[in-house]
Write an enzyme that holds these catalytic residues in place. Structure first.
Site, PDB file in Angstrom:
ATOM      1  N   HIS A 114       0.664  -1.251   0.022  1.00 17.82           N
ATOM      2  CA  HIS A 114      -0.087   0.165   0.130  1.00 17.82           C
ATOM      3  C   HIS A 114       0.816   1.332  -0.124  1.00 17.82           C
ATOM      4  O   HIS A 114       0.333   2.370  -0.122  1.00 17.82           O
ATOM      5  CB  HIS A 114      -1.033   0.010   1.219  1.00 17.82           C
ATOM      6  CG  HIS A 114      -0.491   0.548   2.631  1.00 17.82           C
ATOM      7  ND1 HIS A 114      -0.296  -0.704   3.434  1.00 17.82           N
ATOM      8  CD2 HIS A 114      -0.124   1.416   2.985  1.00 17.82           C
ATOM      9  CE1 HIS A 114       0.390  -0.047   4.339  1.00 17.82           C
ATOM     10  NE2 HIS A 114       0.500   1.085   4.331  1.00 17.82           N
ATOM     11  N   ASP A 161      -0.207  -7.553   1.550  1.00 20.05           N
ATOM     12  CA  ASP A 161       0.186  -5.969   1.705  1.00 20.05           C
ATOM     13  C   ASP A 161       1.873  -6.281   1.625  1.00 20.05           C
ATOM     14  O   ASP A 161       2.377  -6.001   2.740  1.00 20.05           O
ATOM     15  CB  ASP A 161      -0.243  -5.459   2.644  1.00 20.05           C
ATOM     16  CG  ASP A 161       0.146  -4.198   2.839  1.00 20.05           C
ATOM     17  OD1 ASP A 161       0.492  -3.319   1.805  1.00 20.05           O
ATOM     18  OD2 ASP A 161      -0.237  -3.351   3.939  1.00 20.05           O
ATOM     19  N   SER A 262       4.200   2.591   8.280  1.00 23.05           N
ATOM     20  CA  SER A 262       3.768   1.445   7.269  1.00 23.05           C
ATOM     21  C   SER A 262       4.872   0.965   6.306  1.00 23.05           C
ATOM     22  O   SER A 262       5.897   1.766   6.223  1.00 23.05           O
ATOM     23  CB  SER A 262       2.829   2.141   6.183  1.00 23.05           C
ATOM     24  OG  SER A 262       1.435   2.065   6.846  1.00 23.05           O
TER      25      SER A 262
END
Length: 313
Positions: A114, A161, A262
């Protein structure tokens, strides 16, 4: 943050670009599901605001950039595989941090899918900052030559992911790769695990100057332990799991990953060495009671990683 762009890199040739968003933990992975078209519109809006600016670039507001909640300063050299993924902000005329990542090979970085705007993104829009605990240190940036997003990735909440970034040849000597966790090795809550990053230190407070890498010890939890609170909070009543088999949960009271972390590493001390077991993916807020962070379970993707990269150190 310095008032000039990071040295050693020119802005990519093609425009426009998506904005330097900070994908990270959010109430649900909705931010991660933004379409490339919407990201492009957001970027155009931001770029148009700064299109008339001239002269020396100004600092990127830290709220626009990105820390670990409940963490503390990481000692230099302790996590030598930690990297920062950057995109160029034409509004602020500098390379801005959007995500973390882990050096798993001298020329390969593992991050979250992402963090990549779309699967066929031109790799030249990204740079990698490595070998420094300070987010905006004086070291030059590394070019990315290739991006591989897992083919099953749709959005963070649906799993897969994970993405790989191949680096152009470089001569950095103060970095080191992290080992992947063997597929057969089982994690337990007793394992010593740490998450690192430059993201927010509380949900609405970004990492302050001098932007030092943060570290926090966290506990890996069984998926069933965090499945129920996430299910209750979402009102989900169907049969589909929310915490999928390719995910794992980790957190401790007052300690968690957050916005801007992230793609960064969750490592555990296993068999006498640090092993990369998770990639920061999504979650419900930051350090909210009963809602640990959700990570991509790296062990599940070791075969795919080896297929792309080949032999690892």
């Amino acid at each position: 943050m310095p008032t000039t762009p990071d040295p050693g890199s020119e802005p990519p040739a093609r425009t426009p670009r998506p904005p330097p968003l900070t994908p990270g933990l959010s109430p649900q992975p909705a931010l991660h599901a933004l379409s490339p078209q919407l990201l492009l519109l957001l970027f155009l809006a931001v770029s148009s605001l700064g299109s008339c600016s001239t002269g020396s670039p100004v600092p990127v507001p830290e709220n626009d950039l990105v820390g670990i909640v409940g963490g503390h300063n990481a000692p230099p050299g302790k996590w030598p595989w930690q990297v920062s993924l950057r995109v160029y902000s034409y509004h602020w005329a500098s390379w801005a941090h959007i995500c973390g990542g882990s050096l798993i090979h001298p020329q390969w970085v593992l991050t979250a899918a992402h963090c990549i705007f779309w699967k066929d993104t031109d790799p030249s829009i990204y740079r990698i900052h490595a070998g420094d605990v300070y987010l905006y240190g004086g070291r030059g940036l590394l070019n990315v030559s290739r991006i591989i997003v897992h083919p099953n990735y749709v959005t963070a909440g649906l799993g897969a992911d994970v993405a790989l970034l191949q680096l152009e040849p470089h001569d950095l000597s103060n970095v080191r790769t992290v080992k992947l966790s063997p597929v057969s090795l089982e994690l337990t809550p007793k394992d010593q695990c740490w998450v690192t990053g430059w993201g927010a230190i509380i949900r609405k407070e970004s990492l302050p100057p001098p932007y030092r890498l943060q570290q926090a010890s966290v506990q890996v939890l069984e998926n069933a332990v965090c499945e129920q609170p996430y299910r209750n909070a979402s009102g989900h009543t169907g049969d589909r799991q929310l915490i999928l088999d390719d995910m794992l949960c980790a957190g401790s009271e007052g300690r968690d990953s957050c916005y801007g972390d992230s793609g960064g590493p969750l490592v555990c001390r296993l068999r006498g060495s640090w092993r990369l077991v998770g990639v920061v993916s999504w979650g419900y807020g930051c350090t909210l009671r009963d809602f640990p962070g959700v990570y991509t379970h790296v062990q599940i993707y070791v075969p795919w990683i080896l297929q792309q990269v080949g032999e690892l150190p």
